[in-house]
Design an enzyme around this catalytic site. Structure first.
Site, PDB file in Angstrom:
ATOM      1  CG  ASP A  45     -44.453 -41.845 -12.313  1.00 56.48           C
ATOM      2  OD1 ASP A  45     -45.174 -42.611 -11.640  1.00 56.48           O
ATOM      3  OD2 ASP A  45     -43.234 -41.687 -12.088  1.00 56.48           O
ATOM      4  NE  ARG A 147     -28.934 -11.970 -19.609  1.00 55.25           N
ATOM      5  CZ  ARG A 147     -28.134 -11.174 -20.313  1.00 55.25           C
ATOM      6  NH1 ARG A 147     -27.308 -10.351 -19.680  1.00 55.25           N
ATOM      7  NH2 ARG A 147     -28.169 -11.188 -21.627  1.00 55.25           N
ATOM      8  CB  THR A 160     -37.403 -37.779  -7.993  1.00 56.81           C
ATOM      9  OG1 THR A 160     -38.811 -37.884  -8.251  1.00 56.81           O
ATOM     10  CG2 THR A 160     -37.150 -38.009  -6.511  1.00 56.81           C
ATOM     11  CD  GLN A 222     -49.028 -35.207 -17.569  1.00 55.93           C
ATOM     12  OE1 GLN A 222     -50.194 -35.107 -17.210  1.00 55.93           O
ATOM     13  NE2 GLN A 222     -48.514 -36.351 -17.977  1.00 55.93           N
TER      14      GLN A 222
END
Length: 267
Positions: A45, A147, A160, A222
């Site tokens: 993935d 907060r 997921t 990422q």
């Protein structure tokens, strides 16, 4: 049809990529990594996420296919030993596809500069140290004073991933929505949050305004953005989508069951 291959640097993935290139030539298919019609990702993935961002300017004309060379991936339908079957599917391709929603992110910096990003899984905003304080708006109306550690905004397929770990719901990939989940919120008489995930429709958007503009950390899949003075971040469903070649693309809820439960019927 032009086919591109996007692989991680691992030895197993390199072996599969070399086999793919040889069989693409044998089938007289066209190999083109610059402007492909189909991108085959080899790895997992994480590799597919990297490929998505690499080709995000060509999403309207690309379909993805994922081969996993390690553990079962959520976006990858093929195993490393199924190259021959995949090549046969490519040779008989008729354009079939399935697509999923994406997340548009607009970052407003204190300097006045804007940055637009696109996420396949999720985006988060956090504080580098301590707790993050932020005003949260839905469709320009103040919704809550947050907060806590941060907020996670995810797509249905990304629900997921980090979202699920943060206590968010798993959402069907057939819904054009995004989800906002709290990451370790703190509730008292001053700062009150809903305390549960919220689902945003395509006609709505979420705006997060950090009270302290510095020391905030943004992620987009990422990618990490830090050491920037962030005035606000706007999240909404993108008009763009990601498409997968639907040769045998696994149904979403089957993926969820196999990935997290592994249930078998009771005899």
């Amino acid at each position: 049809m032009k086919i591109g291959i996007f692989s991680n640097p691992g030895q197993a993935s390199a072996h599969v990529s070399n086999a793919l290139r040889a069989k693409i030539r044998d089938e007289h298919l066209t190999f083109d990594n610059d402007h492909p019609d189909i991108v085959i990702t080899v790895g997992g993935d994480g590799t597919l996420l990297t490929a998505f961002h690499h080709y995000q300017d060509q999403l309207a004309s690309i379909r993805f296919v994922g081969i996993h060379t390690g553990h079962l991936g959520f976006y990858t339908d093929w195993r490393d030993y199924e190259v021959d079957e995949l090549i046969d599917s490519l040779a008989h391709d008729n354009g079939q596809s399935v697509s999923y929603p994406l997340l548009d992110i607009d970052i407003e910096y204190n300097s006045g500069e804007h940055q637009s990003l696109l996420a396949l899984n999720e985006s988060t905003i956090k504080k580098v140290t301590g707790t993050m304080l932020a005003n949260v708006y839905i469709k320009d109306q103040l919704f809550e004073l947050f907060r806590g550690d941060g907020l996670c905004v995810s797509t249905p397929t990304g629900s997921t991933a980090y979202n699920k770990s943060a206590g968010g719901a798993v959402i069907s990939s057939e819904l054009d929505v995004v989800q906002v989940s709290e990451i370790a919120s703190i509730n008292n008489r001053v700062f009150r949050t809903l305390g549960s995930p919220i689902i945003i429709s395509p006609t709505e958007w979420v705006r997060v305004e950090p009270v302290r503009l510095d020391e905030n950390l943004m992620t987009c899949d990422q990618m990490t953005i830090e050491n920037r003075s962030i005035k606000a971040v706007n999240f909404k469903i993108s008009k763009q989508r990601i498409a997968f070649a639907q040769y045998r693309h696994t149904q979403f809820w089957k993926r969820v069951s196999e990935s997290f439960i592994g249930v078998k019927p009771i005899d």
